[in-house]
Design a protein around this motif. Structure first.
Motif, PDB file in Angstrom:
ATOM      1  N   ASN A 456       0.828  -1.209   0.000  1.00  0.00           N
ATOM      2  CA  ASN A 456       0.000   0.000   0.000  1.00  0.00           C
ATOM      3  C   ASN A 456       0.866   1.264   0.000  1.00  0.00           C
ATOM      4  O   ASN A 456       0.578   2.225  -0.727  1.00  0.00           O
ATOM      5  N   GLN A 457       1.935   1.244   0.803  1.00  0.00           N
ATOM      6  CA  GLN A 457       2.792   2.424   0.897  1.00  0.00           C
ATOM      7  C   GLN A 457       3.509   2.711  -0.426  1.00  0.00           C
ATOM      8  O   GLN A 457       3.648   3.878  -0.821  1.00  0.00           O
ATOM      9  N   ILE A 458       3.954   1.662  -1.114  1.00  0.00           N
ATOM     10  CA  ILE A 458       4.631   1.849  -2.409  1.00  0.00           C
ATOM     11  C   ILE A 458       3.674   2.451  -3.425  1.00  0.00           C
ATOM     12  O   ILE A 458       4.013   3.392  -4.161  1.00  0.00           O
ATOM     13  N   ALA A 459       2.434   1.906  -3.489  1.00  0.00           N
ATOM     14  CA  ALA A 459       1.439   2.429  -4.440  1.00  0.00           C
ATOM     15  C   ALA A 459       1.093   3.886  -4.115  1.00  0.00           C
ATOM     16  O   ALA A 459       0.960   4.719  -5.026  1.00  0.00           O
ATOM     17  N   GLU A 460       0.972   4.212  -2.832  1.00  0.00           N
ATOM     18  CA  GLU A 460       0.653   5.594  -2.433  1.00  0.00           C
ATOM     19  C   GLU A 460       1.774   6.557  -2.831  1.00  0.00           C
ATOM     20  O   GLU A 460       1.511   7.658  -3.342  1.00  0.00           O
ATOM     21  N   LEU A 461       3.021   6.148  -2.587  1.00  0.00           N
ATOM     22  CA  LEU A 461       4.149   7.021  -2.907  1.00  0.00           C
ATOM     23  C   LEU A 461       4.240   7.275  -4.414  1.00  0.00           C
ATOM     24  O   LEU A 461       4.500   8.403  -4.859  1.00  0.00           O
ATOM     25  N   MET A 462       4.016   6.226  -5.213  1.00  0.00           N
ATOM     26  CA  MET A 462       4.100   6.380  -6.667  1.00  0.00           C
ATOM     27  C   MET A 462       2.967   7.250  -7.197  1.00  0.00           C
ATOM     28  O   MET A 462       3.092   7.875  -8.253  1.00  0.00           O
ATOM     29  N   LEU A 463       1.855   7.287  -6.489  1.00  0.00           N
ATOM     30  CA  LEU A 463       0.754   8.170  -6.881  1.00  0.00           C
ATOM     31  C   LEU A 463       1.046   9.621  -6.480  1.00  0.00           C
ATOM     32  O   LEU A 463       0.901  10.543  -7.286  1.00  0.00           O
ATOM     33  N   SER A 464       1.464   9.801  -5.232  1.00  0.00           N
ATOM     34  CA  SER A 464       1.666  11.165  -4.739  1.00  0.00           C
ATOM     35  C   SER A 464       2.891  11.828  -5.356  1.00  0.00           C
ATOM     36  O   SER A 464       2.937  13.057  -5.499  1.00  0.00           O
ATOM     37  N   GLU A 465       3.883  11.026  -5.764  1.00  0.00           N
ATOM     38  CA  GLU A 465       5.105  11.572  -6.369  1.00  0.00           C
ATOM     39  C   GLU A 465       5.248  11.096  -7.815  1.00  0.00           C
ATOM     40  O   GLU A 465       6.344  10.806  -8.287  1.00  0.00           O
ATOM     41  N   TYR A 466       4.111  11.057  -8.515  1.00  0.00           N
ATOM     42  CA  TYR A 466       4.105  10.526  -9.886  1.00  0.00           C
ATOM     43  C   TYR A 466       5.050  11.310 -10.796  1.00  0.00           C
ATOM     44  O   TYR A 466       5.824  10.729 -11.573  1.00  0.00           O
ATOM     45  N   ASN A 467       5.012  12.619 -10.741  1.00  0.00           N
ATOM     46  CA  ASN A 467       5.817  13.440 -11.650  1.00  0.00           C
ATOM     47  C   ASN A 467       7.311  13.243 -11.410  1.00  0.00           C
ATOM     48  O   ASN A 467       8.104  13.227 -12.363  1.00  0.00           O
ATOM     49  N   LYS A 468       7.721  13.069 -10.154  1.00  0.00           N
ATOM     50  CA  LYS A 468       9.130  12.871  -9.857  1.00  0.00           C
ATOM     51  C   LYS A 468       9.613  11.484 -10.271  1.00  0.00           C
ATOM     52  O   LYS A 468      10.772  11.304 -10.657  1.00  0.00           O
ATOM     53  N   ILE A 469       8.751  10.495 -10.169  1.00  0.00           N
ATOM     54  CA  ILE A 469       9.147   9.119 -10.457  1.00  0.00           C
ATOM     55  C   ILE A 469       9.101   8.821 -11.957  1.00  0.00           C
ATOM     56  O   ILE A 469      10.004   8.209 -12.521  1.00  0.00           O
ATOM     57  N   PHE A 470       8.036   9.264 -12.601  1.00  0.00           N
ATOM     58  CA  PHE A 470       7.859   8.955 -14.020  1.00  0.00           C
ATOM     59  C   PHE A 470       8.212  10.127 -14.939  1.00  0.00           C
ATOM     60  O   PHE A 470       8.214   9.988 -16.163  1.00  0.00           O
ATOM     61  N   GLY A 471       8.413  11.291 -14.383  1.00  0.00           N
ATOM     62  CA  GLY A 471       8.671  12.471 -15.209  1.00  0.00           C
ATOM     63  C   GLY A 471       7.373  13.207 -15.480  1.00  0.00           C
ATOM     64  O   GLY A 471       6.270  12.654 -15.381  1.00  0.00           O
ATOM     65  N   SER A 472       7.467  14.469 -15.863  1.00  0.00           N
ATOM     66  CA  SER A 472       6.287  15.298 -16.072  1.00  0.00           C
ATOM     67  C   SER A 472       5.567  14.987 -17.376  1.00  0.00           C
ATOM     68  O   SER A 472       4.419  15.334 -17.566  1.00  0.00           O
ATOM     69  N   GLU A 473       6.252  14.257 -18.283  1.00  0.00           N
ATOM     70  CA  GLU A 473       5.624  13.953 -19.578  1.00  0.00           C
ATOM     71  C   GLU A 473       4.605  12.832 -19.412  1.00  0.00           C
ATOM     72  O   GLU A 473       4.882  11.815 -18.817  1.00  0.00           O
ATOM     73  N   GLU A 474       3.438  13.032 -19.958  1.00  0.00           N
ATOM     74  CA  GLU A 474       2.357  12.028 -19.870  1.00  0.00           C
ATOM     75  C   GLU A 474       1.980  11.566 -21.263  1.00  0.00           C
ATOM     76  O   GLU A 474       2.079  12.305 -22.233  1.00  0.00           O
ATOM     77  N   ASP A 475       1.564  10.265 -21.312  1.00  0.00           N
ATOM     78  CA  ASP A 475       1.101   9.729 -22.588  1.00  0.00           C
ATOM     79  C   ASP A 475      -0.280  10.215 -22.879  1.00  0.00           C
ATOM     80  O   ASP A 475      -1.112  10.291 -22.022  1.00  0.00           O
TER      81      ASP A 475
END
Length: 475
Positions: A456-475
């Motif tokens: 749960n914590q990993i999924a929450e972090l990847m959601l809340s810090e999506y731009n930092k983890i995946f970059g600001s570019e979206e498909d």
């Protein structure tokens, strides 16, 4: 004169003796006319040892019951190892599938069985009608396993008995369900895998066999005394079980030959009789088949939800109709043209349920097994920024299908969070829904409760810090 008197006395004695003998013969003759009375008379004849032979019961069922009663201890004497409330659903009875119906049951685990009561055992026994027994599960030879795919509820495991009965047990509290799982598994492991292999059954078999031999000897005597038509009927009953066994063995032999001769899955796929499926296939296999890094079905579901489901209360948390979800799954697997704007898919919870089912049925989750421990170690790091950087590095090392599908999915979920004021789905809520589905250990029998917290914590972090983890570019 004295001699005459003695002669008369002898004559009287002889006559009395003859009369007594005639009376005895008359009684025996009358008894011969009634079979039951003769058997009663025989029971009173003294043997050489001077003991009275008790009449032998000719009722086979009663005889067996007396023998078993002396050997099997009452249920109250079986040691209770654990008891408490759980959610229970019986999904198969003797191999026949049943409709799943959850109910709260007081469950009692003893050395070799589970018993189900509607309320606490003592209160249930007090309220139970005479002659009524609680539903029970014989654990000898049973199989227990976690069953995520059998229910949308969390913490569900299944017990399958040798008789073909299947039960689902569930609790929302992690440590309770884990404790029950291990307690039942330990009880099953202590019992022989083959129910007929237990020592108690062996003793019963010996007793029943000796009892049956004794009874058959009495049946033979009865056969000689019965009429021909009755004799044929009895002989048919005695030999009927033997013919049943031979018929069953013949059927088993034919089924075995049929199974061994049937073509393999690969052969059927090569002939085009079975098509490659979407659900249940590896992610990289689906992507290679579609010449893409993100499955087409995932894109279609996300597009449908973003078009008409972002404002829906409880999106991804509320379950859709399972029958309709299975229908959608069938259409996707048959590679039929899918239009999620069709009226039969108007319930958006059906679309979200199918998307969750797709990820749940992946043979290897979206976060590959080889990366599980590394993601867990990353979320344990005390420094928040270090966590983000470590997880970002791990995401970049993922295979392209996993990385790109993950990026599209979490980008979509951030749009759900943006509408949290309407759909009431926060980052934490989505983490609880998707954490165990996307990220799980290969061996789930370990620290399941601890793993669930990290998932749960990993999924929450990847959601809340999506731009930092995946970059600001979206498909």
């Amino acid at each position: 004169m004295q001699k005459s008197t003695n002669t008369d006395t002898s004559v009287d004695t002889l006559n009395s003796t003859r009369q007594g003998t005639g009376a005895v013969q008359m009684r025996i003759k009358n008894a011969n006319s009634h079979h039951d009375r003769l058997s009663q008379s025989k029971s009173m004849i003294l043997t050489d040892a001077g003991k009275v032979i008790e009449p032998i019961s000719r009722h086979r069922r009663n005889h067996s019951q007396h023998v078993l009663k002396d050997v099997i201890p009452p249920l109250e004497q079986l040691m209770v190892e654990k008891e408490g409330y759980l959610q229970k659903a019986k999904i198969a009875d003797g191999g026949k599938k049943l409709r799943k119906n959850w109910s709260t049951s007081w469950i009692v685990l003893s050395s070799r069985k589970l018993e189900f009561y509607k309320e606490a055992k003592q209160q249930a026994l007090a309220n139970m009608k005479s002659g009524h027994k609680p539903e029970s599960v014989d654990l000898c030879g049973a199989h227990i396993e976690w069953a995520r795919e059998k229910s949308s509820r969390k913490n569900v495991f299944q017990i399958t008995t040798v008789s073909g009965n299947e039960f689902l047990l569930q609790s929302d509290i992690d440590f309770i369900i884990l404790d029950w799982f291990h307690a039942i598994k330990n009880a099953i492991d202590r019992l022989p895998k083959d129910p007929s292999g237990s020592s108690r059954n062996l003793e019963l078999f010996k007793i029943q066999r000796s009892s049956s031999t004794e009874l058959l000897s009495h049946y033979d005597n009865d056969i000689k005394e019965q009429k021909p038509e009755h004799r044929k009927s009895l002989m048919f009953r005695l030999h009927h079980s033997a013919s049943d066994t031979s018929d069953k063995n013949r059927v088993k032999s034919r089924l075995k030959k049929f199974i061994t001769r049937r073509p393999s899955l690969k052969t059927l796929q090569e002939k085009g009789l079975i098509k490659d499926q979407i659900f249940g296939s590896h992610l990289h296999t689906v992507c290679e088949r579609e010449n893409s890094t993100v499955p087409r079905f995932v894109k279609q579901c996300i597009e449908a939800v973003e078009k008409r489901g972002l404002d829906v209360d409880g999106i991804y948390r509320v379950s859709g109709n399972l029958a309709t979800i299975q229908k959608l799954r069938f259409i996707v697997n048959q590679e039929e043209k899918l239009n999620l704007d069709d009226s039969q898919w108007e319930d958006i919870h059906v679309v979200t349920g199918a998307l969750k089912m797709f990820f749940r049925e992946l043979p290897e989750p979206l976060f590959p097994y080889s990366f599980f421990e590394r993601f867990v170690e990353a979320i344990k790091k005390p420094d928040y920024n270090t966590r983000i950087e470590t997880i970002k590095s791990l995401v970049q090392k993922l295979p392209p299908p996993n990385r790109d599908t993950m990026k599209i999915l979490f980008g979509h979920l951030t749009k759900i969070v943006d509408k949290a004021s309407k759909n009431l789905m926060s980052t934490q809520s989505l983490g609880i829904v998707f954490g165990p589905t996307l990220l799980r250990a290969e061996d789930e029998m370990g620290n399941m409760a601890v793993h669930m917290v990290y998932q749960n914590q990993i999924a929450e972090l990847m959601l809340s810090e999506y731009n930092k983890i995946f970059g600001s570019e979206e498909d």
